[in-house]
Design a protein around this motif. Structure first.
Motif, PDB file in Angstrom:
ATOM      1  N   PRO A  26       7.862  38.531 -25.740  1.00 48.12           N
ATOM      2  CA  PRO A  26       9.024  38.783 -24.882  1.00 48.12           C
ATOM      3  C   PRO A  26      10.301  38.176 -25.443  1.00 48.12           C
ATOM      4  CG  PRO A  26       7.596  37.133 -23.911  1.00 48.12           C
ATOM      5  CD  PRO A  26       6.887  37.653 -25.113  1.00 48.12           C
ATOM      6  N   VAL A  27      11.414  38.848 -25.169  1.00 47.37           N
ATOM      7  CA  VAL A  27      12.732  38.359 -25.564  1.00 47.37           C
ATOM      8  C   VAL A  27      13.487  38.048 -24.270  1.00 47.37           C
ATOM      9  CG1 VAL A  27      14.904  38.908 -26.707  1.00 47.37           C
ATOM     10  CG2 VAL A  27      12.753  39.733 -27.673  1.00 47.37           C
ATOM     11  N   PHE A  28      13.785  36.776 -24.062  1.00 45.18           N
ATOM     12  CA  PHE A  28      14.539  36.362 -22.885  1.00 45.18           C
ATOM     13  C   PHE A  28      16.017  36.444 -23.211  1.00 45.18           C
ATOM     14  CE2 PHE A  28      10.419  34.510 -22.239  1.00 45.18           C
ATOM     15  CZ  PHE A  28      10.206  34.677 -20.885  1.00 45.18           C
ATOM     16  N   LEU A  40      10.678  43.624 -23.174  1.00 39.42           N
ATOM     17  CA  LEU A  40       9.286  43.744 -23.625  1.00 39.42           C
ATOM     18  C   LEU A  40       9.111  45.074 -24.335  1.00 39.42           C
ATOM     19  CD1 LEU A  40       7.466  42.817 -20.292  1.00 39.42           C
ATOM     20  CD2 LEU A  40       7.772  41.325 -22.265  1.00 39.42           C
ATOM     21  N   ASN A  41       8.156  45.118 -25.275  1.00 33.62           N
ATOM     22  CA  ASN A  41       7.849  46.429 -25.829  1.00 33.62           C
ATOM     23  C   ASN A  41       7.007  47.180 -24.803  1.00 33.62           C
ATOM     24  OD1 ASN A  41       5.077  45.859 -26.192  1.00 33.62           O
ATOM     25  ND2 ASN A  41       5.444  45.042 -28.225  1.00 33.62           N
ATOM     26  N   ILE A  42       6.936  48.478 -24.919  1.00 37.02           N
ATOM     27  CA  ILE A  42       6.314  49.307 -23.890  1.00 37.02           C
ATOM     28  C   ILE A  42       4.828  49.016 -23.729  1.00 37.02           C
ATOM     29  CG2 ILE A  42       5.839  51.286 -25.385  1.00 37.02           C
ATOM     30  CD1 ILE A  42       7.089  51.413 -21.727  1.00 37.02           C
ATOM     31  N   ASP A  43       4.131  48.697 -24.802  1.00 39.99           N
ATOM     32  CA  ASP A  43       2.703  48.400 -24.698  1.00 39.99           C
ATOM     33  C   ASP A  43       2.457  47.152 -23.868  1.00 39.99           C
ATOM     34  OD1 ASP A  43       2.026  50.616 -26.234  1.00 39.99           O
ATOM     35  OD2 ASP A  43       2.183  49.478 -28.104  1.00 39.99           O
ATOM     36  N   GLU A  44       3.273  46.119 -24.066  1.00 36.99           N
ATOM     37  CA  GLU A  44       3.132  44.884 -23.292  1.00 36.99           C
ATOM     38  C   GLU A  44       3.477  45.134 -21.825  1.00 36.99           C
ATOM     39  OE1 GLU A  44       2.267  40.797 -22.713  1.00 36.99           O
ATOM     40  OE2 GLU A  44       1.718  42.270 -24.225  1.00 36.99           O
ATOM     41  N   TYR A  45       4.511  45.916 -21.582  1.00 38.22           N
ATOM     42  CA  TYR A  45       4.890  46.247 -20.206  1.00 38.22           C
ATOM     43  C   TYR A  45       3.751  46.970 -19.494  1.00 38.22           C
ATOM     44  CZ  TYR A  45       7.074  48.615 -16.301  1.00 38.22           C
ATOM     45  OH  TYR A  45       7.351  49.093 -15.053  1.00 38.22           O
ATOM     46  N   ARG A  46       3.164  47.958 -20.149  1.00 33.82           N
ATOM     47  CA  ARG A  46       2.056  48.712 -19.541  1.00 33.82           C
ATOM     48  C   ARG A  46       0.845  47.814 -19.305  1.00 33.82           C
ATOM     49  NH1 ARG A  46       2.958  54.040 -23.203  1.00 33.82           N
ATOM     50  NH2 ARG A  46       4.605  54.936 -21.930  1.00 33.82           N
ATOM     51  N   LEU A  48       0.936  44.616 -18.628  1.00 26.83           N
ATOM     52  CA  LEU A  48       1.252  43.757 -17.486  1.00 26.83           C
ATOM     53  C   LEU A  48       1.242  44.509 -16.160  1.00 26.83           C
ATOM     54  CD1 LEU A  48       4.143  41.617 -18.999  1.00 26.83           C
ATOM     55  CD2 LEU A  48       1.843  40.841 -18.420  1.00 26.83           C
ATOM     56  N   THR A  49       1.664  45.760 -16.176  1.00 28.97           N
ATOM     57  CA  THR A  49       1.746  46.524 -14.937  1.00 28.97           C
ATOM     58  C   THR A  49       0.489  47.334 -14.659  1.00 28.97           C
ATOM     59  OG1 THR A  49       2.787  48.400 -16.048  1.00 28.97           O
ATOM     60  CG2 THR A  49       4.247  46.727 -15.060  1.00 28.97           C
ATOM     61  N   GLY A  50      -0.466  47.287 -15.551  1.00 31.80           N
ATOM     62  CA  GLY A  50      -1.684  48.053 -15.334  1.00 31.80           C
ATOM     63  C   GLY A  50      -1.542  49.507 -15.719  1.00 31.80           C
ATOM     64  N   GLY A  51      -0.564  49.812 -16.553  1.00 28.76           N
ATOM     65  CA  GLY A  51      -0.363  51.183 -17.004  1.00 28.76           C
ATOM     66  C   GLY A  51       0.362  52.001 -15.962  1.00 28.76           C
ATOM     67  N   PHE A  52       0.303  53.292 -16.103  1.00 29.86           N
ATOM     68  CA  PHE A  52       0.949  54.175 -15.148  1.00 29.86           C
ATOM     69  C   PHE A  52       0.184  55.480 -15.101  1.00 29.86           C
ATOM     70  CE2 PHE A  52       2.950  55.033 -19.185  1.00 29.86           C
ATOM     71  CZ  PHE A  52       2.994  56.408 -19.236  1.00 29.86           C
ATOM     72  N   THR A  53       0.349  56.204 -14.033  1.00 32.11           N
ATOM     73  CA  THR A  53      -0.282  57.503 -13.866  1.00 32.11           C
ATOM     74  C   THR A  53       0.814  58.556 -13.806  1.00 32.11           C
ATOM     75  OG1 THR A  53      -2.062  56.496 -12.589  1.00 32.11           O
ATOM     76  CG2 THR A  53      -1.796  58.866 -12.379  1.00 32.11           C
ATOM     77  N   THR A  54       0.688  59.541 -14.653  1.00 37.30           N
ATOM     78  CA  THR A  54       1.655  60.636 -14.618  1.00 37.30           C
ATOM     79  C   THR A  54       1.273  61.596 -13.495  1.00 37.30           C
ATOM     80  OG1 THR A  54       0.398  62.038 -16.132  1.00 37.30           O
ATOM     81  CG2 THR A  54       1.987  60.493 -17.122  1.00 37.30           C
TER      82      THR A  54
END
Length: 86
Positions: A26-28, A40-46, A48-54
């Motif tokens: 992470p970059v603060f 955050l890069n997108i992989d780290e975000y996903r 942390l959030t448990g991914g997403f459902t389209t």
């Protein structure tokens, strides 16, 4: 995983460097010395959030995969008599 901290001014001047740094952690981003945002890069975000459902994935879900155990709370609506004497 490393953590990087940069000021908002540094971020505005070199956003590409901040994006590169987010690949390692992470970059603060600080505003007047206090953390205000995190990049955050997108992989780290996903992760942390448990991914997403389209929408397509949601429509294609099997009935067994759907969690339909939702009980909506009852609304409390106060009713009072109308004052018609005026």
């Amino acid at each position: 995983m490393s953590t990087t901290t940069i000021s908002s001014r540094e971020f505005n001047q070199s956003a590409s460097e901040a994006k590169k740094a987010s690949a390692n952690g992470p970059v603060f981003i600080t505003d007047r010395g206090r953390p205000s945002h995190v990049l955050l890069n997108i992989d780290e975000y996903r992760r942390l959030t448990g991914g997403f459902t389209t929408l397509l994935e949601a429509v294609a879900m099997k009935e067994d995969d759907v969690n339909d155990e939702f009980d909506a709370p009852r609304a409390e609506i106060g009713i009072r008599a109308a004052d018609l004497d005026e």
